[in-house]
Design an enzyme around this catalytic site. Structure first.
Site, PDB file in Angstrom:
ATOM      1  N   PHE A 158       0.905  -1.139   0.025  1.00 22.96           N
ATOM      2  CA  PHE A 158      -0.095  -0.104  -0.004  1.00 22.96           C
ATOM      3  C   PHE A 158       0.742   1.340  -0.138  1.00 22.96           C
ATOM      4  O   PHE A 158       1.524   1.488   1.000  1.00 22.96           O
ATOM      5  CB  PHE A 158      -0.841   0.046   1.389  1.00 22.96           C
ATOM      6  CG  PHE A 158      -2.086   0.996   1.437  1.00 22.96           C
ATOM      7  CD1 PHE A 158      -3.036   1.018   0.776  1.00 22.96           C
ATOM      8  CD2 PHE A 158      -1.784   2.179   2.124  1.00 22.96           C
ATOM      9  CE1 PHE A 158      -4.250   1.970   0.958  1.00 22.96           C
ATOM     10  CE2 PHE A 158      -2.659   3.037   2.220  1.00 22.96           C
ATOM     11  CZ  PHE A 158      -3.708   2.607   1.586  1.00 22.96           C
ATOM     12  N   GLU A 179       4.317   9.626   1.910  1.00 23.18           N
ATOM     13  CA  GLU A 179       5.643  10.391   1.239  1.00 23.18           C
ATOM     14  C   GLU A 179       6.367  11.311   2.328  1.00 23.18           C
ATOM     15  O   GLU A 179       5.791  11.429   3.428  1.00 23.18           O
ATOM     16  CB  GLU A 179       5.256  11.396   0.141  1.00 23.18           C
ATOM     17  CG  GLU A 179       4.541  10.733  -1.090  1.00 23.18           C
ATOM     18  CD  GLU A 179       4.042  11.807  -2.169  1.00 23.18           C
ATOM     19  OE1 GLU A 179       4.179  12.907  -1.900  1.00 23.18           O
ATOM     20  OE2 GLU A 179       3.262  11.305  -3.055  1.00 23.18           O
ATOM     21  N   SER A 231       0.911  11.951   7.650  1.00 23.03           N
ATOM     22  CA  SER A 231      -0.776  12.098   7.949  1.00 23.03           C
ATOM     23  C   SER A 231      -1.689  13.131   7.079  1.00 23.03           C
ATOM     24  O   SER A 231      -2.702  12.891   6.940  1.00 23.03           O
ATOM     25  CB  SER A 231      -0.586  12.897   9.480  1.00 23.03           C
ATOM     26  OG  SER A 231      -0.060  11.802  10.484  1.00 23.03           O
ATOM     27  N   ASP A 240     -10.423   2.527   6.642  1.00 19.97           N
ATOM     28  CA  ASP A 240     -11.362   2.025   7.395  1.00 19.97           C
ATOM     29  C   ASP A 240     -11.706   0.750   7.989  1.00 19.97           C
ATOM     30  O   ASP A 240     -12.107   0.333   8.977  1.00 19.97           O
ATOM     31  CB  ASP A 240     -12.809   2.885   7.149  1.00 19.97           C
ATOM     32  CG  ASP A 240     -12.742   4.263   7.386  1.00 19.97           C
ATOM     33  OD1 ASP A 240     -12.130   4.856   8.191  1.00 19.97           O
ATOM     34  OD2 ASP A 240     -13.578   4.970   6.688  1.00 19.97           O
ATOM     35  N   GLU A 259      -0.916   3.664  10.132  1.00 25.22           N
ATOM     36  CA  GLU A 259      -2.320   3.981   9.845  1.00 25.22           C
ATOM     37  C   GLU A 259      -3.060   4.961  10.458  1.00 25.22           C
ATOM     38  O   GLU A 259      -4.148   4.668  11.043  1.00 25.22           O
ATOM     39  CB  GLU A 259      -3.179   2.431   9.978  1.00 25.22           C
ATOM     40  CG  GLU A 259      -2.520   1.482   8.783  1.00 25.22           C
ATOM     41  CD  GLU A 259      -3.313   0.339   8.758  1.00 25.22           C
ATOM     42  OE1 GLU A 259      -4.644   0.396   8.996  1.00 25.22           O
ATOM     43  OE2 GLU A 259      -2.797  -0.987   8.629  1.00 25.22           O
ATOM     44  N   SER A 304      -1.721   8.512  16.651  1.00 28.20           N
ATOM     45  CA  SER A 304      -2.721   8.622  17.820  1.00 28.20           C
ATOM     46  C   SER A 304      -3.439  10.060  17.895  1.00 28.20           C
ATOM     47  O   SER A 304      -4.620  10.223  18.134  1.00 28.20           O
ATOM     48  CB  SER A 304      -2.081   8.376  19.226  1.00 28.20           C
ATOM     49  OG  SER A 304      -1.852   7.004  19.366  1.00 28.20           O
TER      50      SER A 304
END
Length: 396
Positions: free
Chosen positions: A137, A141, A146, A252, A376, A379
Site C-alpha cells: 500500500f 511520502e 498524516s 477504515d 495507519e 494517535s
C-alpha cells in the site's frame, strides 16, 4: 507459546455476542498455525525471506482467505473486520512478523478488492489469498504522511497510459512486494479530490527501490522511486480523482485490525507479567504478593478489557450492522495502541533488568508495540477524527 497461557479462543471475550461460530473456528486455525511455527527472530538480514516464507505458509494454511472477498478466494462475501481483528490478535500474541505479513496481504490489496476492474481482481486477488502474491500500500511520502493531501507524486495521462513521477516512503513490503497499490496526484489544484489510485508492478520500467529502511522491530520497509513510470490506463483503480476516498475506505476496513494486533501484544505482555509475578521470589514471598504489583496488574487488566470492547464493537458494527465505523475504528485504534504501550511498559518494569535483555519476550514486545501508535494514522490523528465527528454530531 507456553502451555500455561490460555489461547484466545478459550478466553471469556470470545463468549461475547460480537462473534459467531465461524469466527471462532477461524481463530482456532490461526492459533494452530502460529503455535506450529518456530521461526528465527527477525533481523534486518533475514526479514525479507522470513516474510515471504510466512506469506506462503499462511496462504497454504488458508488463513489469507480472510484478506480478500469471496469469488476471488475469500471466505466471506466481503472482507470481514472480525476475522481480521481476531487473526491479528492471535498472531501478534505469538509472532509479531506473522502479524505484519498477514495484515499487509489485506491492506496492500484492499483498494483492488474495493475498486479494481474485474480483470485486475481476477489476476491479483486469488494469488493474494493463496500467498503467491505479496501486495503493498503505497500512500505515504516524506512530506505527506498524516496529511496525505499534500502528496507530490504525480501521474499524467498520455496516449492511453499514465506516466508517474515521484517517490513514496515508509512503504511496508517495499522491496519484496509483487504488486503495489499506488496513490498519485492527477490534478494539480484539486486537494484530496485530485488523487487517483493505480496498480503498479516492480518490473514496470521506471520503478526502483531507492532506499531500504531499517526500524527497531525489523519489517520490510522501503522508499520507492518512479522516473517516468509508464503504465496502461486500465491499471487505474476506480475513477480519476477518487484515490484519496479509496485510500480512506481501505484504511477504515483495516484500521481496526491494528487495534487487534495491539490487543495481542498487550495480552502476551500481561500473561508474561502474571507468570513472572507468581514465580519471582523476593522478600520471603513472591512478586505477586506485593500490593504495588497487584495495582499494576489491575491497571493492565482494565486497560486490555476496555480496549478489547472498543475493538470488537467497531468490527461488529461494520460487519453485522453495515454502519460507518470511521469514529469507532479511530476510538479502537487509539485506545488499543495507547493502552498496549502502557501495558507492555508496566510488564517490562515488573521484569526489571531481565525485561530489557535482547531476546527476551518483553524486550521484543516493547519494540513491536511502538510503531502501532504511528502507522495507519497516528494517535494524534485519531483524536482529531473522533473530535471532529463529535462536533459534527453536536451541530446536527
Amino acid at each position: 507459546m507456553s502451555s500455561a497461557f490460555l489461547p484466545l479462543h478459550q478466553r471469556e471475550s470470545m463468549d461475547l455476542p460480537f462473534f459467531e461460530p465461524a469466527h471462532k473456528d477461524y481463530l482456532r486455525r490461526v492459533e494452530a498455525f502460529a503455535d506450529g511455527r518456530d521461526d528465527p527472530p527477525a533481523t534486518a538480514a533475514n526479514v525479507d525471506a522470513n516474510c515471504r516464507d510466512l506469506v506462503r505458509a499462511m496462504g497454504a494454511a488458508g488463513l489469507l482467505r480472510a484478506a480478500v472477498p469471496q469469488g476471488y478466494g475469500g471466505d466471506a462475501p466481503a472482507i470481514e473486520s472480525r476475522r481480521l481483528v481476531l487473526a491479528r490478535e492471535a498472531l501478534a500474541y505469538r509472532h509479531g512478523l506473522a502479524d505484519f505479513a498477514f495484515a499487509m496481504q489485506g491492506l496492500g490489496s484492499g483498494a483492488i478488492s474495493l475498486a479494481g476492474s474485474e480483470a485486475l481482481k481476477a489476476a491479483i486477488l486469488p494469488k493474494v489469498a493463496s500467498g503467491e502474491c505479496i501486495p503493498a500500500f503505497a500512500l505515504s511520502e516524506k512530506g505527506a504522511g498524516s496529511d496525505a493531501a499534500g502528496m507530490a507524486c504525480r501521474a499524467r495521462l498520455e496516449d492511453g497510459h499514465y506516466v508517474i513521477d515521484g517517490e513514496k516512503t515508509w512503504i511496508s513490503n517495499g522491496g519484496i512486494a509483487d504488486v503495489y497499490t499506488l496513490f498519485a496526484r492527477t490534478e494539480a489544484a484539486a486537494g484530496t479530490r485530485g488523487i487517483s489510485a493505480f496498480v503498479v508492478y516492480p518490473e514496470d520500467p521506471g520503478f526502483s527501490i531507492s532506499e531500504r529502511i531499517d526500524v527497531m522491530a525489523p519489517h520490510p520497509l522501503a522508499t520507492l522511486r518512479f522516473d517516468g513510470l509508464r503504465i496502461p490506463a486500465d491499471r487505474l483503480l476506480g475513477a480519476p480523482g477518487e484515490g484519496f476516498k479509496l485510500a480512506m475506505r481501505t484504511l477504515d476496513i483495516f484500521r481496526v485490525s491494528v487495534a487487534g494486533a495491539a490487543l495481542g501484544f498487550a495480552r502476551r505482555a500481561f500473561d508474561e507479567a502474571l507468570a513472572h509475578a507468581r514465580d519471582r521470589r523476593l522478600f520471603g514471598g513472591t512478586l505477586a504478593d506485593l500490593q504495588l504489583t497487584q495495582a499494576k496488574l489491575g491497571d493492565m487488566a482494565v486497560a486490555i478489557d476496555a480496549a478489547a470492547l472498543l475493538t470488537y464493537r467497531a468490527a461488529w458494527r461494520r460487519d453485522a450492522q453495515g454502519l460507518p465505523t470511521t469514529r469507532e475504528a479511530a476510538m479502537a485504534k487509539l485506545a488499543a495502541t495507547e493502552n498496549a504501550q502502557s501495558v507492555v511498559d508496566m510488564a517490562l518494569q515488573l521484569f526489571g533488568a531481565r525485561g530489557v535483555r535482547v531476546g527476551e519476550t518483553l524486550e521484543s514486545l516493547y519494540r513491536e508495540i511502538r510503531a502501532l501508535r504511528i502507522y495507519e494514522g497516528a494517535s494524534e490523528v485519531q483524536k482529531v477524527i473522533i473530535a471532529r465527528d463529535a462536533l459534527k454530531a453536536a451541530a446536527a
